[in-house]
Design a protein around this motif. Structure first.
Motif, PDB file in Angstrom:
ATOM      1  N   SER A  81       0.926  -0.607  -0.370  1.00  0.00           N
ATOM      2  CA  SER A  81       0.104  -0.198   0.136  1.00  0.00           C
ATOM      3  C   SER A  81       0.769   1.424  -0.188  1.00  0.00           C
ATOM      4  CB  SER A  81      -1.261   0.164   1.151  1.00  0.00           C
ATOM      5  OG  SER A  81      -0.235   0.151   2.080  1.00  0.00           O
ATOM      6  N   LEU A  82       0.336   2.162  -0.080  1.00  0.00           N
ATOM      7  CA  LEU A  82       0.790   3.365  -0.086  1.00  0.00           C
ATOM      8  C   LEU A  82       2.167   3.722   1.207  1.00  0.00           C
ATOM      9  CD1 LEU A  82      -1.025   5.917  -1.790  1.00  0.00           C
ATOM     10  CD2 LEU A  82       0.943   4.901  -2.432  1.00  0.00           C
ATOM     11  N   ASP A  83       0.868   3.555   2.592  1.00  0.00           N
ATOM     12  CA  ASP A  83       1.383   3.438   3.496  1.00  0.00           C
ATOM     13  C   ASP A  83       2.786   2.462   3.627  1.00  0.00           C
ATOM     14  OD1 ASP A  83      -0.421   4.823   5.058  1.00  0.00           O
ATOM     15  OD2 ASP A  83      -1.747   3.562   5.776  1.00  0.00           O
ATOM     16  N   ASP A  84       2.807   1.094   3.057  1.00  0.00           N
ATOM     17  CA  ASP A  84       3.959   0.239   2.814  1.00  0.00           C
ATOM     18  C   ASP A  84       5.323   1.131   2.026  1.00  0.00           C
ATOM     19  OD1 ASP A  84       2.792  -1.833   3.934  1.00  0.00           O
ATOM     20  OD2 ASP A  84       1.650  -2.142   2.509  1.00  0.00           O
ATOM     21  N   ILE A  85       5.070   1.796   1.141  1.00  0.00           N
ATOM     22  CA  ILE A  85       5.614   2.477   0.626  1.00  0.00           C
ATOM     23  C   ILE A  85       6.518   3.996   1.517  1.00  0.00           C
ATOM     24  CG2 ILE A  85       4.563   3.645  -0.793  1.00  0.00           C
ATOM     25  CD1 ILE A  85       7.582   1.815  -2.061  1.00  0.00           C
ATOM     26  N   ASP A  86       5.223   4.129   1.831  1.00  0.00           N
ATOM     27  CA  ASP A  86       5.749   5.429   2.895  1.00  0.00           C
ATOM     28  C   ASP A  86       6.755   5.151   4.133  1.00  0.00           C
ATOM     29  OD1 ASP A  86       4.615   7.411   1.549  1.00  0.00           O
ATOM     30  OD2 ASP A  86       2.865   7.380   2.778  1.00  0.00           O
ATOM     31  N   ARG A  87       6.092   4.199   4.605  1.00  0.00           N
ATOM     32  CA  ARG A  87       7.537   3.113   5.598  1.00  0.00           C
ATOM     33  C   ARG A  87       8.516   3.120   4.997  1.00  0.00           C
ATOM     34  NH1 ARG A  87       2.761   1.230   8.235  1.00  0.00           N
ATOM     35  NH2 ARG A  87       2.139  -0.645   6.550  1.00  0.00           N
ATOM     36  N   LEU A  88       8.410   2.975   3.971  1.00  0.00           N
ATOM     37  CA  LEU A  88      10.103   2.500   3.211  1.00  0.00           C
ATOM     38  C   LEU A  88      11.339   3.144   2.973  1.00  0.00           C
ATOM     39  CD1 LEU A  88      12.094  -0.315   1.991  1.00  0.00           C
ATOM     40  CD2 LEU A  88      10.376   0.308  -0.309  1.00  0.00           C
ATOM     41  N   ILE A  89      10.243   3.713   2.413  1.00  0.00           N
ATOM     42  CA  ILE A  89      11.181   5.863   2.199  1.00  0.00           C
ATOM     43  C   ILE A  89      12.111   5.706   3.418  1.00  0.00           C
ATOM     44  CG2 ILE A  89      11.095   8.213   1.655  1.00  0.00           C
ATOM     45  CD1 ILE A  89       8.709   7.243  -0.302  1.00  0.00           C
ATOM     46  N   SER A  90      11.171   5.782   4.335  1.00  0.00           N
ATOM     47  CA  SER A  90      11.583   6.324   5.505  1.00  0.00           C
ATOM     48  C   SER A  90      12.614   5.798   5.881  1.00  0.00           C
ATOM     49  CB  SER A  90      10.708   6.842   6.508  1.00  0.00           C
ATOM     50  OG  SER A  90       9.345   7.474   6.880  1.00  0.00           O
ATOM     51  N   ALA A  91      12.555   4.244   6.213  1.00  0.00           N
ATOM     52  CA  ALA A  91      13.423   3.117   6.392  1.00  0.00           C
ATOM     53  C   ALA A  91      14.633   3.723   5.834  1.00  0.00           C
ATOM     54  CB  ALA A  91      12.805   2.110   6.044  1.00  0.00           C
ATOM     55  N   VAL A  92      14.970   3.465   4.387  1.00  0.00           N
ATOM     56  CA  VAL A  92      15.641   3.351   3.559  1.00  0.00           C
ATOM     57  C   VAL A  92      16.549   4.833   3.565  1.00  0.00           C
ATOM     58  CG1 VAL A  92      15.652   3.751   1.076  1.00  0.00           C
ATOM     59  CG2 VAL A  92      15.432   2.321   1.714  1.00  0.00           C
ATOM     60  N   HIS A  93      16.419   5.885   4.390  1.00  0.00           N
ATOM     61  CA  HIS A  93      16.799   7.486   4.850  1.00  0.00           C
ATOM     62  C   HIS A  93      17.349   6.983   5.945  1.00  0.00           C
ATOM     63  CE1 HIS A  93      13.866   9.714   1.230  1.00  0.00           C
ATOM     64  NE2 HIS A  93      14.569   8.805   1.024  1.00  0.00           N
ATOM     65  N   ALA A  94      16.848   6.350   7.069  1.00  0.00           N
ATOM     66  CA  ALA A  94      17.535   6.432   8.308  1.00  0.00           C
ATOM     67  C   ALA A  94      18.466   5.902   7.914  1.00  0.00           C
ATOM     68  CB  ALA A  94      16.183   5.201   9.251  1.00  0.00           C
ATOM     69  N   ARG A  95      18.844   4.971   6.959  1.00  0.00           N
ATOM     70  CA  ARG A  95      19.876   4.198   6.468  1.00  0.00           C
ATOM     71  C   ARG A  95      20.795   4.626   5.836  1.00  0.00           C
ATOM     72  NH1 ARG A  95      16.361   1.313   8.367  1.00  0.00           N
ATOM     73  NH2 ARG A  95      16.318  -1.705   9.133  1.00  0.00           N
ATOM     74  N   GLY A  96      20.908   6.097   5.470  1.00  0.00           N
ATOM     75  CA  GLY A  96      21.936   6.959   4.546  1.00  0.00           C
ATOM     76  C   GLY A  96      21.593   6.416   3.262  1.00  0.00           C
ATOM     77  N   MET A  97      20.536   5.474   3.029  1.00  0.00           N
ATOM     78  CA  MET A  97      20.563   5.377   1.692  1.00  0.00           C
ATOM     79  C   MET A  97      19.416   6.648   0.709  1.00  0.00           C
ATOM     80  SD  MET A  97      21.010   1.265   1.641  1.00  0.00           S
ATOM     81  CE  MET A  97      19.213   0.577   2.785  1.00  0.00           C
TER      82      MET A  97
END
Length: 212
Positions: A81-97
């Motif tokens: 879902s859009l919520d899932d992609i939002d979480r993925l974006i945040s998690a990617v950024h949290a790891r400096g990617m």
């Protein structure tokens, strides 16, 4: 990762492409999904990945691995879902990617609302969003699809598709199409996506004479 005007980050980045459907299944339904990608971000970070590039995750009938898009601004339920992609974006950024999406500007699915309107009548406001002609030329489609034109019985014209018949080509000479597609990019950039890999960008420009 250096990031300056004279050295864009992507020129020296390690970009890891993921085809979500076969990467990692988080819910046991046999299909990879966005949460599966999320669960493996630590592995990608340890590999030294600078950016994750996702193959298409948009709503689609999936006749061409998701490159036949019926809604550019939603996630196909196969992947989440859009919520899932939002979480993925945040998690990617949290790891400096960074996170990149596949942008498919040349064509939509024939199930996209734009095309359903376009083929509904010759005087529909979205008729010129796609490429319609009374007579086809001899262009050939990719993916062993034969000729690049399909007859539409309802409106008695041919529409152009450089790939499958279910992937009608958008008319990039129409400024409304340009603005709509820029709107798609803004939608994802506003959600935090860092950039795009652009699919078959060369196909968006056609010989205006449509010569054989």
């Amino acid at each position: 990762m250096r990031d300056s005007s004279d050295h864009p980050w992507w020129k020296g980045a390690i970009i890891y492409q993921i085809y979500p459907r076969s990467f990692a299944d988080s819910n046991g339904d046999g299909i990879g999904d966005l949460n599966g990608v999320l669960h493996h971000l630590d592995h990608l970070q340890k590999l030294g990945v600078d950016a994750v590039w996702l193959s298409p995750i948009f709503r689609s009938p999936m006749l061409d691995a998701g490159y036949d898009i019926s809604d550019y601004c939603d996630v196909d339920p196969l992947f989440g879902s859009l919520d899932d992609i939002d979480r993925l974006i945040s998690a990617v950024h949290a790891r400096g990617m960074r996170l990149l999406l596949d942008f498919v500007p040349n064509h939509t699915s024939d199930q996209h609302p734009w095309f359903l309107e376009s083929r509904s009548s010759r005087d529909n406001p979205k008729r010129d969003w796609y490429v319609w002609r009374d007579q086809p030329n001899n262009w050939r489609a990719q993916l062993n699809a034969g000729g690049a034109w399909t007859w539409d019985e309802g409106t008695q014209q041919y529409y152009l598709h450089l790939f499958l018949p279910q992937q009608p080509d958008l008319n990039w000479r129409n400024p409304e199409v340009v603005e709509a597609m820029h709107g798609v990019l803004r939608f994802w950039l506003d959600r935090g996506v860092d950039g795009f890999r652009i699919d078959v960008i060369h196909c968006t420009g056609k010989d205006p004479s449509f010569a054989d």
